[in-house]
Write an enzyme that holds these catalytic residues in place. Structure first.
Site, PDB file in Angstrom:
ATOM      1  N   PHE A  92       2.382  -2.572  -2.762  1.00  0.00           N
ATOM      2  CA  PHE A  92       1.464  -3.137  -1.818  1.00  0.00           C
ATOM      3  C   PHE A  92       0.173  -2.097  -1.538  1.00  0.00           C
ATOM      4  O   PHE A  92      -0.710  -2.505  -0.503  1.00  0.00           O
ATOM      5  CB  PHE A  92       2.280  -3.277  -0.511  1.00  0.00           C
ATOM      6  CG  PHE A  92       3.084  -2.383  -0.061  1.00  0.00           C
ATOM      7  CD1 PHE A  92       2.531  -1.497   0.698  1.00  0.00           C
ATOM      8  CD2 PHE A  92       4.335  -2.719  -0.148  1.00  0.00           C
ATOM      9  CE1 PHE A  92       3.469  -0.239   1.297  1.00  0.00           C
ATOM     10  CE2 PHE A  92       5.361  -1.592   0.152  1.00  0.00           C
ATOM     11  CZ  PHE A  92       4.895  -0.519   0.964  1.00  0.00           C
ATOM     12  N   GLU A 150       7.813  -1.670  -2.902  1.00  0.00           N
ATOM     13  CA  GLU A 150       9.274  -1.638  -2.305  1.00  0.00           C
ATOM     14  C   GLU A 150       9.899  -2.061  -3.704  1.00  0.00           C
ATOM     15  O   GLU A 150       9.551  -2.894  -4.221  1.00  0.00           O
ATOM     16  CB  GLU A 150       9.062  -2.625  -1.359  1.00  0.00           C
ATOM     17  CG  GLU A 150      10.346  -3.014  -0.611  1.00  0.00           C
ATOM     18  CD  GLU A 150      10.420  -1.941   0.919  1.00  0.00           C
ATOM     19  OE1 GLU A 150       9.339  -1.317   0.868  1.00  0.00           O
ATOM     20  OE2 GLU A 150      11.312  -2.196   1.260  1.00  0.00           O
ATOM     21  N   ARG A 189       2.089   5.584  13.037  1.00  0.00           N
ATOM     22  CA  ARG A 189       2.425   4.415  13.106  1.00  0.00           C
ATOM     23  C   ARG A 189       1.263   3.833  14.073  1.00  0.00           C
ATOM     24  O   ARG A 189       0.998   4.463  15.042  1.00  0.00           O
ATOM     25  CB  ARG A 189       3.843   4.312  13.943  1.00  0.00           C
ATOM     26  CG  ARG A 189       4.456   2.801  14.280  1.00  0.00           C
ATOM     27  CD  ARG A 189       5.579   2.976  15.141  1.00  0.00           C
ATOM     28  NE  ARG A 189       6.872   3.532  14.406  1.00  0.00           N
ATOM     29  CZ  ARG A 189       7.426   3.007  13.461  1.00  0.00           C
ATOM     30  NH1 ARG A 189       7.176   1.761  12.911  1.00  0.00           N
ATOM     31  NH2 ARG A 189       8.384   3.740  12.855  1.00  0.00           N
ATOM     32  N   ARG A 219      11.121   6.806   1.259  1.00  0.00           N
ATOM     33  CA  ARG A 219      10.377   6.866   2.551  1.00  0.00           C
ATOM     34  C   ARG A 219      10.474   8.296   3.249  1.00  0.00           C
ATOM     35  O   ARG A 219       9.593   8.497   3.982  1.00  0.00           O
ATOM     36  CB  ARG A 219      10.874   5.474   3.284  1.00  0.00           C
ATOM     37  CG  ARG A 219      10.385   5.501   4.650  1.00  0.00           C
ATOM     38  CD  ARG A 219      11.322   4.856   5.554  1.00  0.00           C
ATOM     39  NE  ARG A 219      10.918   4.906   7.009  1.00  0.00           N
ATOM     40  CZ  ARG A 219      10.441   3.674   7.733  1.00  0.00           C
ATOM     41  NH1 ARG A 219      10.277   2.670   7.234  1.00  0.00           N
ATOM     42  NH2 ARG A 219       9.857   3.935   8.870  1.00  0.00           N
ATOM     43  N   LYS A 226       7.213  -9.208   3.406  1.00  0.00           N
ATOM     44  CA  LYS A 226       7.712  -8.009   3.708  1.00  0.00           C
ATOM     45  C   LYS A 226       9.106  -7.941   3.036  1.00  0.00           C
ATOM     46  O   LYS A 226      10.131  -8.566   3.281  1.00  0.00           O
ATOM     47  CB  LYS A 226       8.145  -7.889   5.110  1.00  0.00           C
ATOM     48  CG  LYS A 226       8.901  -6.613   5.794  1.00  0.00           C
ATOM     49  CD  LYS A 226       8.700  -6.399   7.085  1.00  0.00           C
ATOM     50  CE  LYS A 226       9.474  -5.120   7.582  1.00  0.00           C
ATOM     51  NZ  LYS A 226      10.717  -4.745   6.974  1.00  0.00           N
ATOM     52  N   LYS A 249       4.640  -5.541  11.704  1.00  0.00           N
ATOM     53  CA  LYS A 249       5.729  -6.362  11.122  1.00  0.00           C
ATOM     54  C   LYS A 249       6.158  -7.552  11.821  1.00  0.00           C
ATOM     55  O   LYS A 249       6.210  -7.421  13.106  1.00  0.00           O
ATOM     56  CB  LYS A 249       6.756  -5.371  10.615  1.00  0.00           C
ATOM     57  CG  LYS A 249       7.619  -4.763  11.745  1.00  0.00           C
ATOM     58  CD  LYS A 249       8.375  -3.650  11.440  1.00  0.00           C
ATOM     59  CE  LYS A 249       8.549  -2.623  12.512  1.00  0.00           C
ATOM     60  NZ  LYS A 249       9.441  -1.525  12.189  1.00  0.00           N
ATOM     61  N   ARG A 268      11.477   1.561   0.203  1.00  0.00           N
ATOM     62  CA  ARG A 268      10.034   1.869   0.030  1.00  0.00           C
ATOM     63  C   ARG A 268      10.014   2.957  -0.918  1.00  0.00           C
ATOM     64  O   ARG A 268      10.842   4.128  -0.972  1.00  0.00           O
ATOM     65  CB  ARG A 268       9.674   2.356   1.288  1.00  0.00           C
ATOM     66  CG  ARG A 268       8.105   2.569   1.457  1.00  0.00           C
ATOM     67  CD  ARG A 268       7.565   2.918   2.627  1.00  0.00           C
ATOM     68  NE  ARG A 268       6.346   2.653   2.839  1.00  0.00           N
ATOM     69  CZ  ARG A 268       5.450   2.921   3.996  1.00  0.00           C
ATOM     70  NH1 ARG A 268       6.307   2.567   4.843  1.00  0.00           N
ATOM     71  NH2 ARG A 268       4.440   2.976   3.977  1.00  0.00           N
ATOM     72  N   GLU A 274       1.328 -10.192   3.912  1.00  0.00           N
ATOM     73  CA  GLU A 274       2.105 -10.077   2.794  1.00  0.00           C
ATOM     74  C   GLU A 274       3.629 -10.144   3.160  1.00  0.00           C
ATOM     75  O   GLU A 274       3.846  -9.993   4.152  1.00  0.00           O
ATOM     76  CB  GLU A 274       1.957  -8.400   2.496  1.00  0.00           C
ATOM     77  CG  GLU A 274       0.578  -7.903   1.974  1.00  0.00           C
ATOM     78  CD  GLU A 274       0.267  -6.585   1.608  1.00  0.00           C
ATOM     79  OE1 GLU A 274       1.324  -5.995   1.656  1.00  0.00           O
ATOM     80  OE2 GLU A 274      -0.584  -6.011   1.337  1.00  0.00           O
TER      81      GLU A 274
END
Ligand code: AMP
Length: 584
Positions: free
Chosen positions: A341, A301, A418, A271, A251, A424, A256, A249
Site C-alpha cells: 500500500f 500487509e 499517528r 511493524r 484494510k 481506519k 504489517r 483501501e
C-alpha cells in the site's frame, strides 16, 4: 572519553529522579564526547551496541560474567557466588571486588576509552562457534581488569543486557535537540523516524549540525518508523474529516511489513521494526521477483491464503499454523500474499514528502501483480453509497474493514506519527457467531499438497424455502481432523452427481457436485455480504448474497436433519440483521 568517565555520567543519571535533570546530564555528556564517539555513546547509554533493528543482542550469561569478574579481580569463584547471592546484581559484585583489588595495586593499569570498550564489546557480540565462550571470557575479563570499580559495574550490567538507566530513544532525542536545535525536536525527530537509528542521527548532528538533518533520507536496511492511522466510528465522519473525496483501501488483516530492497536483496521489518526476514522466505522471493527496483522501501500487509479455498485467512490462524509447523512446512501449507500500500523510497529518491496519490502511482509502476505481490485494492470515493459498497466488498473479501486516506497535496508519509491523513474504519464484530448453523453439502474442491487424495474444501448451502433451492454460503476447509478429512470422499460418495443438481443455486463451480443429502454443523465468525454466494441474493443488497466468514466444522454431522432442515436463508437474513444491531 574514558569509559570510566562515561560511567560517572551513568551514576549521576541513575541517581536523579527528574526527567529534566536526566536530559541535562545527557546534554553535558554528549557535549563532552568527541564526534566519532557520539554514536557509540548513544547506543551504550541505551544498553545496546546497535540500533534495535539489527537484532544483535549482548545478553552474556551469568556464569560467564561471574567467571570473568573472578578472573579480573583475582578472587575465588565461591566469593563471587556468595556476594552475588547477597546483592542480586553482578554489577555490584564487580564493583565491590574490584574496589578491594585496586586498593592493593601500586600501579593502576591504563584506563580504556569508550571506543576501545565498544570495539571489544562489538567483537564479543559477534563471536560465535567453537571456542567463542573462552574468547568472550578472555575479552571481558581483560576489559574489567582495566576499569575503575564504578566502570566495571556498568560494563557488567551492559554485557548482561541489564543496564536500565531509564534512558529511552526519546530522552536522547531531547538531549540532542537541546544541544543542536535550541530544544526544537522537529527536524531531529524526523531524521530519527526515517532511520530508527539514534546513533547515526547523533553522529550526523555532531559532525554537520542541524543542516545534516535536512538532508537525511530513508536508507534501505534501516526501517522507517511506521505511519499510523486514527480511527472513526462511521463512514459519514470519515468522509467529513477527509473533505468529501478520499481514497479507500482494503484494510487487510495481516502482518504489517516493510520490505527493503538493497542491491537485489530483500530485508523485511515488522511493524515493531524487528527484522522478520527469516520468517517469510516466500515473501522475500516474491518481492525480489515482482517489485522492479534496485533500491526501494515499500510497505504492505502479509496475509495468509487458504490453499483450499483461495480465501484470505485471519492473521491469527497464519501465525498459529506457523508456530505449529515451523517456517518450511508452513510455506507449503499456507501460501502468503503481500498487499502493498505504500512506497517511501525508490532508487535514490525520498518519497516520504510526496503526496499519497503520487506515491501510489509510483508503487503501481514498479509492482508486477501477476504473482503473490499485489497492490492493496483501492478506490477513490466521494459519496457514502460508494463508501459502503466498497466496505462490504472488503469484508466479503476477507478484510477487517477499510483504510481511508487523504488525497490532498498535504498527504505525505508521516513516519512514526499517528494522524488524520489515514483513518481506519472497521466493523467490530464478535469473533464468533453465537449460534452454529447447519448447512447442506453441495460440492467439493479437490485437495492439494497434504490434502491430495481427499477434498480441500466443501461447498455448503443454506435452504431457501420460498424457492426450494439450496443457495451457497461458504467454502468449508477448516475444523476437520485428518482422519475425518480423509474419510470424506467415501462418506459422501453416495451423494455424488455429475452435474449441478437443479435445486442447487450456485455461482461457484466446484470440482465435484453433490446432491444435497448430508448436513454438517458449522461455526463462523460473522455473516457478511458477498457477491459470490447466492444465499438471500439481492435481499439485503443488489448483486450480493450472504456468506459465512471463516467457517469451521464443529465435528458434528447432523444426521438427524434432512437437507431441507438446514438453516434457511431467511434465518441467515435475521442473523445478519441482528448482528448489525449489535454493532451499531
Ligand atoms: P490497527 O492495527 O487496527 O491500528 O490498524 C492499522 C494497521 O492496519 C496498519 O498498521 C497496517 O498493519 C494495517 N493495514 C492493513 N491494510 C492497510 C492499508 N491498506 N493501508 C494501511 N495500513 C493497512
Amino acid at each position: 572519553m574514558l569509559y570510566s568517565e562515561l560511567a560517572d555520567y551513568y551514576s549521576r543519571i541513575e541517581s536523579t529522579t527528574k526527567r529534566l535533570e536526566m536530559t541535562s546530564i545527557l546534554v553535558e555528556m554528549l557535549k563532552k564526547a568527541d564526534k566519532n564517539e557520539v554514536a557509540a555513546i548513544s547506543y551504550l547509554t541505551l544498553g545496546k551496541l546497535y540500533p534495535d533493528f539489527s537484532g544483535i543482542e549482548m545478553g552474556l550469561g551469568e556464569k560467564l560474567v561471574a567467571k570473568a569478574i573472578s578472573r579480573a579481580a583475582g578472587s575465588k569463584p565461591k566469593e563471587i557466588d556468595d556476594l552475588y547471592e547477597k546483592a542480586g546484581d553482578l554489577g555490584l559484585v564487580a564493583e565491590e571486588v574490584l574496589k578491594r583489588k585496586s586498593a592493593q595495586l601500586l600501579f593502576q593499569p591504563k584506563p580504556p576509552t569508550v571506543l576501545e570498550i565498544y570495539s571489544i564489546l562489538d567483537k564479543i557480540s559477534r563471536s560465535s562457534g567453537g571456542g567463542a565462550q573462552d574468547e568472550k571470557l578472555a575479552w571481558l575479563s581483560g576489559l574489567l581488569s582495566g576499569l575503575t570499580p564504578n566502570g566495571a559495574k556498568y560494563l557488567v550490567r551492559t554485557v548482561m543486557g541489564k543496564l536500565r538507566l531509564g534512558v529511552a530513544d526519546m530522552t536522547i532525542l531531547d538531549a540532542l535537540a537541546d544541544l543542536y536545535a535550541d530544544g526544537d525536536r522537529t527536524l531531529i525527530e524526523r531524521a530519527y523516524n526515517l532511520t530508527s537509528d539514534i546513533g547515526m542521527v547523533a553522529e550526523a548532528l555532531a559532525r554537520e549540525g542541524l543542516e545534516a538533518m535536512k538532508n537525511l533520507k530513508p536508507t534501505p536496511g534501516k526501517p522507517i518508523r511506521p505511519m499510523l492511522a486514527e480511527r472513526l466510528q462511521s463512514p459519514e465522519e470519515v468522509m467529513e474529516k477527509l473533505g468529501g473525496t478520499l481514497a479507500l483501501e482494503y484494510k487487510y488483516d495481516g502482518e504489517r511489513c516493510q520490505a527493503h530492497i538493497i542491491k537485489g536483496e530483500v530485508v523485511l521489518f515488522s511493524r515493531r521494526l524487528e527484522n522478520i526476514t527469516p520468517q517469510f522466505p516466500d515473501v522475500i522471493d516474491a518481492v525480489a521477483k515482482y517489485v522492479r527496483a534496485k533500491a526501494a522501501i515499500v510497505e504492505g500487509e502479509i496475509v495468509g491464503v487458504d490453499p483450499n479455498t483461495g480465501e484470505l485467512m485471519p492473521f491469527q490462524q497464519l501465525m498459529h499454523r506457523r508456530r505449529k509447523y515451523g517456517v518450511e512446512e508452513a510455506l507449503e501449507e499456507i501460501p502468503t500474499n503481500i498487499f502493498l500500500f505504500d512506497v517511501m523510497y525508490l532508487d535514490g529518491e525520498d518519497l516520504t514528502n510526496v503526496p499519497y496519490l503520487d506515491r501510489r502511482k509510483r508503487l503501481e509502476e514498479i509492482v508486477d501483480c501477476s504473482g503473490s505481490v499485489k497492490l492493496a485494492t483501492r478506490s477513490i470515493i466521494s459519496n457514502i453509497q460508494s463508501f459502503e459498497k466498497f466496505f462490504e466488498e472488503a469484508i466479503s473479501d476477507g478484510c477487517e474493514g477499510v483504510m481511508a486516506k487523504d488525497i490532498t497535496t498535504a498527504s505525505v508519509y508521516q513516519a512514526g506519527a499517528r494522524g488524520w491523513l489515514w483513518i481506519k474504519y472497521k466493523r467490530d464484530y464478535k469473533s464468533e457467531l453465537a449460534d452454529t448453523v447447519d448447512l447442506a453439502i453441495v460440492g467439493a474442491f479437490n485437495g492439494r499438497g497434504k490434502r491430495a487424495g481427499t477434498y480441500g474444501a466443501l461447498l455448503l448451502a443454506a435452504y431457501d424455502k420460498a424457492s426450494d433451492e439450496f443457495c451457497t454460503v461458504c467454502k468449508l476447509g477448516s475444523g476437520f481432523s485428518d482422519e475425518e478429512l480423509f474419510s470424506l470422499p467415501k462418506k459422501l460418495s453416495d451423494a455424488l452427481v455429475k452435474e449441478k443438481p437443479a435445486r442447487v443455486n450456485s455461482l461457484i463451480k466446484p470440482d465435484i457436485w453433490f446432491e444435497p443429502k448430508y448436513v454438517i454443523e458449522v461455526k463462523g465468525a460473522e455473516i457478511t455480504l458477498s457477491p459470490v454466494h447466492t444465499a438471500a441474493f439481492g435481499k439485503i443488497k443488489d448483486a450480493a448474497g450472504l456468506a459465512i466468514r471463516f467457517p469451521r466444522a464443529t465435528g458434528k454431522w447432523r444426521t438427524d436433519k434432512s437437507p431441507e432442515d438446514s438453516t434457511t436463508t431467511q434465518e441467515l437474513v435475521e442473523m445478519y440483521q441482528s448482528q448489525l444491531k449489535k454493532i451499531t
